[in-house]
Design an enzyme around this catalytic site. Structure first.
Site, mmCIF file in Angstrom:
data_model
loop_
_atom_site.group_PDB
_atom_site.id
_atom_site.type_symbol
_atom_site.label_atom_id
_atom_site.label_comp_id
_atom_site.label_asym_id
_atom_site.label_seq_id
_atom_site.Cartn_x
_atom_site.Cartn_y
_atom_site.Cartn_z
ATOM 1 N N SER A 22 0.829 -1.196 0.000
ATOM 2 C CA SER A 22 0.000 0.000 0.000
ATOM 3 C C SER A 22 0.870 1.255 0.000
ATOM 4 C CB SER A 22 -0.889 -0.005 1.253
ATOM 5 O OG SER A 22 -1.820 1.042 1.223
ATOM 6 N N PRO A 23 0.433 2.323 -0.658
ATOM 7 C CA PRO A 23 1.205 3.573 -0.623
ATOM 8 C C PRO A 23 1.248 4.120 0.805
ATOM 9 C CG PRO A 23 -0.512 3.638 -2.320
ATOM 10 C CD PRO A 23 -0.791 2.452 -1.465
ATOM 11 N N CYS A 25 3.265 7.289 2.908
ATOM 12 C CA CYS A 25 4.179 8.430 2.834
ATOM 13 C C CYS A 25 5.346 8.268 3.792
ATOM 14 C CB CYS A 25 3.426 9.717 3.141
ATOM 15 S SG CYS A 25 2.260 10.193 1.858
ATOM 16 N N ALA A 62 2.056 8.479 -1.932
ATOM 17 C CA ALA A 62 1.414 9.642 -2.538
ATOM 18 C C ALA A 62 2.471 10.596 -3.085
ATOM 19 C CB ALA A 62 0.541 10.354 -1.505
ATOM 20 N N GLN A 104 1.378 6.215 -6.847
ATOM 21 C CA GLN A 104 0.113 6.883 -6.560
ATOM 22 C C GLN A 104 0.286 8.386 -6.787
ATOM 23 O OE1 GLN A 104 -1.329 7.753 -2.420
ATOM 24 N NE2 GLN A 104 -2.873 6.203 -2.905
ATOM 25 N N TYR A 186 -8.068 13.961 0.796
ATOM 26 C CA TYR A 186 -7.272 14.806 -0.079
ATOM 27 C C TYR A 186 -8.139 15.313 -1.231
ATOM 28 C CZ TYR A 186 -3.647 12.917 2.889
ATOM 29 O OH TYR A 186 -2.907 12.560 3.990
ATOM 30 N N ARG A 234 -7.736 4.917 -5.822
ATOM 31 C CA ARG A 234 -7.953 4.666 -4.383
ATOM 32 C C ARG A 234 -9.110 5.519 -3.899
ATOM 33 N NH1 ARG A 234 -3.955 3.831 0.772
ATOM 34 N NH2 ARG A 234 -4.313 1.667 0.153
ATOM 35 N N GLY A 328 -0.013 -2.458 4.535
ATOM 36 C CA GLY A 328 0.652 -1.217 4.884
ATOM 37 C C GLY A 328 1.607 -1.410 6.032
ATOM 38 N N ARG A 329 1.120 -1.185 7.256
ATOM 39 C CA ARG A 329 1.996 -1.249 8.426
ATOM 40 C C ARG A 329 2.651 -2.619 8.603
ATOM 41 N NH1 ARG A 329 -2.284 1.936 12.146
ATOM 42 N NH2 ARG A 329 -3.594 1.236 10.422
#
Length: 359
Positions: A22-23, A25, A62, A104, A186, A234, A328-329
């Site tokens: 997963s994207p 930042c 992102a 992304q 966003y 997304r 992700g994490r």
């Protein structure tokens, strides 16, 4: 055979498995100067390790389509050719490991110009490399945040063009997948949700008007992106508001429109547009939203959100709740999660020759 480790084909692209990154930042780019927004050594090591670990698709965080589209001054960007060249090192390595490189593309809208999370995430001004955010409406994200400047129609058109320009650079940089960031409060999400979009022109009011910007961005990206390569989108499936926000029903309706406009897969997340939303988190808590889109449309979906163990991920794909999982994490904690899951489930991932002793 493990469903999680079956290849997945979208258009002319085959992704070697359904374990995708997963994207996320990293807030580690230079905030100004000739290298502003360009990936650094940290980014290379970060993404390269997940590729060496067997992840099938890596979606780079992102990446802003303009300087004003960054979440923080330390975000990545693709608004210049200098950034394009810096990304090539990453995409070359990922491709060499058999991992598909994706990126992304994003604009932070009213949530722009903030400090890095570990520095408190507060809004910053010019003295700390900040700027004036823009948004569909002059409504701040939360108390203490700047009131954004409401975008004119000309301003909207310029940002649509910025997405197209960034997609062209992404292609030249070696990316195989491009994802439009339409989630987490966003800019694209801000237009979609009536909670943040108070406009009365062609970009506000009705569902069709609120979705107009998202579809224009997708059209602009799809026009410059090769027909043989997929475009992802997304979405935040819900604002987690009882009324007055974006809903799961809206997401299903949007998914159908996105597919008509050339989107190949919906990356289903949630939240981010309301600072005090009450979100009942738990293992796989967003999977039902992905499953609902999959059941109600013909658009492929990926699920994300507290997916942490191999058996859980396997069931999501094997049961048809989603076509892939985005971690992700868990991938921050363990870059080699895919290799371990493959051993547990009887699947296979490519192991770098240099790591042959570990097989």
């Amino acid at each position: 055979m493990s469903a999680l480790f079956e290849p997945y084909r979208l258009r002319d692209l085959t992704i070697p498995n359904r374990v995708w990154m997963s994207p996320m930042c990293q807030y580690s780019a230079a905030p100004e100067g000739p290298d502003a927004g360009a990936p650094q050594d940290w980014h290379f090591a970060h993404y390269a390790s997940r590729a060496a670990g067997g992840t099938g698709l890596v979606l780079v965080e992102a990446t802003a389509v303009s300087p004003e589209g960054r979440i923080s001054p330390y975000d990545l960007g693709l608004w210049s050719d200098t950034q394009l060249e810096a990304f090539r090192r990453i995409t070359r390595f990922l491709t060499a490991q058999g991992t598909v490189p994706g990126v992304q593309l994003a604009h932070a809208g009213r949530k722009a110009a903030t400090e890095r999370p570990w520095k408190g995430g507060r809004p910053v001004g010019p003295e700390a490399h900040g700027w004036q955010p823009v948004a569909p409406s002059a409504v701040p994200f939360a108390e203490g945040h700047q009131t954004p400047e409401e975008l004119s129609v000309e301003g909207i058109e310029e940002i649509v063009g910025r997405f197209a320009d960034a997609a062209r650079r992404a292609l030249a940089a070696g990316f195989e997948v491009v994802e439009v960031h339409g989630a987490h409060g966003y800019l694209v999400h801000e237009f979609l949700s009536p909670h943040s979009n108070r406009r009365t022109d062609a970009y506000g009011g009705s569902f069709e008007n609120r979705a107009r910007f998202a579809l224009e961005v997708v059209d602009a990206v799809r026009e410059v992106w090769p027909q043989g390569k997929p475009v992802f989108f997304r979405v935040s499936a819900t604002d987690w508001l009882e009324e007055g926000g974006w809903s799961a029903d809206d997401t299903v309706r949007l998914a159908r429109a996105l597919q008509e406009h050339g989107v190949d897969l919906l990356d289903v997340s949630s939240g981010g547009n309301v600072p005090d939303a009450r979100i009942p988190t738990g293992p796989g808590y967003q999977v039902p939203f992905a499953s609902r889109v999959k059941a109600g449309t013909a658009l492929p979906v990926a699920a994300v959100g507290l997916i942490t163990d191999a058996e859980q991920a396997e069931k999501i794909v094997a049961n048809g709740e989603a076509d892939a999982v985005l971690l992700g994490r868990e991938l921050l904690r363990d870059p080699y999660w895919a290799r371990k899951a493959a051993r547990e489930l009887g699947g296979e991932v490519r192991v770098p020759d240099q790591y042959h002793r570990s097989v």
